[in-house]
Structures are given as structure tokens and as C-alpha cells.
Design a protein around this motif. Sequence first.
Motif: not given
Length: 538
Positions: A334-339
Motif C-alpha cells: 500500500r505504501f508503494g502504491a501511495i508513493t
Amino acid sequence: MNSRAIEAAATLSSWFGAQADWRGAQFPLLKNKAPNEHSVVFITNDSKPDFLRDYPDVDKPTIEIISNPLHRYKKMLLIVGKDTADLKTAVTGLAFGHKLMTGRTASIEAINQLPLREAYDAPRWLRGDRPVHFDELIDYPKQLQAQGLNNGPVKLNVRLAPDLFTWREKGIPITLQYRNTPESSMLDSRLNMLINQEFISGFLLSKNDSLLSKTKTIMPLIGNTDTTKNAEDFSLNGINLAIRNELNFDFRFGVLKKGECSVVPAGGEYGVIDGNSNIDVSGFHHYIALPDLNVFANSGFPFTKYADLHQTLVILDDNPTPEAITLLLNLTGRFGAITGYPGHRLEIQSVSDDNSNYDDKDIMIITAANTAVSDIDENAPTSKLLKNNHRIIKQAFYNGAYDADTTVDVQVSLVSSGDLAVIAGFQSPFDSERSIVSLTASTNSAYKLLDAAFNESQWLSQIKGSAAVITSQGVSSIKADDTYFVGYVPVYTLIWFHLSDHPFGLAFLSILTLLLISFIIWRLLQALTYKRLAEGDK
């Protein structure tokens, strides 16, 4: 499972998440069990699953794609190394060198030192050092162009740093430039602007007859010309800093009518948002009140402040279950999708690891509810962290009424067969500018409640405040700890901001300031008077 191996898996999940973007991705974990779907398998020379026990040893980090030996139509991506350190190297090489990889197998010879990411420089976040042009935000050619009467709106996805300090600001300034095919003076065509499907503003499109022929001649929609360009400067309201916002620019062209029933389309209608339009957040400071689980749930903040997660530490149980690791991998995805960037510098440790360097780290704790503090050295920093975590959880259970400092505490002893999980946020006891977010599950199956809370939009919207209690019935959020602030604003702004909710204090400070200024002026006038009297005596 070794912490370095989990770091490798978390790095890979964050890269997959960045590729999946808004589509989302889930990463269920199996230990020594052949998967039935396309999968990723981590292998070291000393640790091989039974279904690949004959896989040859390697002497360098290796990536290979093979068919599943038990399900021939499914593929396996093998991440292979001599040891767990090699696994991390292999994953990092895949994330940053995949465009150069061809064939079935690739080995990583070396990785040059990757620079640390700066704060707020995530590829999918608006830059804060200069205006960002619309053509930097597009995903495909002609995304900024609309054609025809029943065209869909021009769409742009915009994500901002969630801690932008927007107090007393009208909004985020946008300079919008657009072009359109000129039309008959009898028609009224419009450009409507919407944010997250909510109308913000609208503009009449140009219908200057002198531009009509020129537009048809030079095709201004694809040429570098300002023939029919209009510019509007306005402020953008309705932005939610915690989520990805969708900007819609909807061209609505008028039509020619004959009689009362028939409608004749004019034909050849085009509208385009110029790529030189821009959004400018360079004048905003970063300052936010925490804990705020809403910004964590929707934007991964404060961990995603650095896209490579180099200032993030994750603490797991000594023997984390597959469900706990799955939760971590889903979060890093999820963090990767956000950043839009792999979190390859994430650090992971277990609760019993002796790590006294918690300064300058934002910490995420993923543990079971029965993790015992008594098994850890009382003077160890981890013990202090877990005690704070238990205090917040108790406050959440007692709806904020629990106070660890009181001499008499209400205690309830019960046995429940249901699953329960808690997300809690609090200030780091090691650094006042750092934050802790803990995710605690009562049972292994309760980790699935945490996953569901981040993936179900109805539950996600309910995660807020400083603590969220999650059951099969839904999410209950409460304020279980004191508010603290992180970031920077100028001192004078800081004073007015914190006094704005205290009108009497603000009035007192204003009176005190006036008295001080009056005293200074009085002293100056008195000095001038003495000087003139002295000159008169001479």
C-alpha cells in the motif's frame, strides 16, 4: 523467518504495489507450501522449500522465472541468494533494474549506492519546491484532450503531502490554461471543474469569430500556439490532503437546434487542458497535529514522508505468524502504491532485538495482544515502547477513560471467542518529532480484520483519531492520547495558530503587545523630551 528475509519480501511487495497503483495488491504468505497461483518464492542455499529442495545452490543474487512444478500453467518468480542478505540485494536489483532484464534468469553483479530520498519527494506526490505542470502528471498521451459532444472529462490524479499547513489559506493555487475549437456566437459552451466528483468552478469557452478560421487552419489543439488559449487563476478548494484526489475538467459543448425536437451536432468539437497549467504548493509549510490515524490509513504518513522508508522501523514478534507478515506485506504494498517507489530501506527487527537507536525513526509495531513485556529487559527501549502501546490499547478499550496514573483502575476480566484488533498512534518516547503506530491483533485471524479495515472503503473512512478498535462489526475510533505537533512553521505563525482556539489568551497577548509597544514609544518620547530640555538649558 529471518528479519532480513522479511525486509526483502517487504521491498518486493512495495515495488509490486507501486506497479499496481490504484488497482491494489494483496500478498498472502505460505511457508513451505506449494502455491496454487502465480507466486514469488524466496530461496537461500540453506533454506529451500520441499517442492524446490533440488534447486541448485547459487553464488550470487539471482532472479528466475520457472513453471510451478506442481501446477504447470502457473509461474513462479524465484528470488535466490546465498543468504538472506543476498535476497535483499536480488529484490533491490529487480526493483531498479527490471527494464534491463531479459530472458528467464538474471543475476545481480553489483548495485551502485542508491541515494537516500528526500522528504516529500515521492514520485506520486506533488513537488513542494516549484510549481508542477499538468504534463508531469499525465499517464498517457492525449490525456489532457477531450473530443466530441459526449466526451468524458479530462482526469488527473493528484496526491499531496498530508501535512501541508493550510491554516487560513483559501486553497491551493492552480494556474489553468485551456484551448477549444471556437463556435457560433449563438452557443454557450462551458468548461466545468470538479474535484472528487464535486463541482468547484466553471468557465465559458471562447466563441470569438475571428479565431474560428484560424483554429481550423493551424489545428491549435496539437500545435504550439496560443491562438484560442484562455488563462484563469483561482484557488482550489475541496482537496483532501490524506487521499489521492481526482481533478476533472469537463468540456460541455453547446449544440445547434432546428425546430423544437431535432438536435444537430456542430461536429469537430475539441477541448484541451494545456500541459503548462500548473499547481503550486511551494509556498506551504509542513505542520500537522498527530496522532491522526486517518492520514496513516489513507496516505501511510508519517512513514511515507520518505519514499524509500529509510526512517521507518518495523517491530515484529520474535516468531511472527504468516498472518502478521501478510499484514506487513500488504501495508508496504500500500505504501508503494501511495508513493510510487519501492521501500527498499525499510528496517525490521523483532521485539527481543537489542536496538537502542530509536531516535530519528518513525516506528510501526505489529504484534499479538499477548506479547509479553515481562520477557524483555525492563531498561530496554523496546520495553518502553511496548508499555506505551499497552497503555494506549487499554485507553482504547475503556473509551479513553483509563488512566495509568490513578491509584484505582477499573479492570474487566473476560474471555471472548470473537476476533479483535486495535490500531493506535502515539508520540515516540525517544524523539518528540517522531511517531509510533501499532497494529495489535487478539488472535492470528484478527490480523485479517486489520487487512479488511484498510481495504474496505467503508471501514477505511472510519479509521481516525488516535485509536481504532476493529471487530467483525466494524471500526470504532476514539481519542485515546494527547495531541502533539510535528513539522515547522515560522514562530509568529505558530503563536497565532495555537492561540486561535483560545480567544481570551489571544486578547491578553494582543493587549500585552499593545502595552509593550506603548511603553517603548513612551520611553522614546521621554528621551526626546529630556534631550530638548537639555539643549534649551544650554
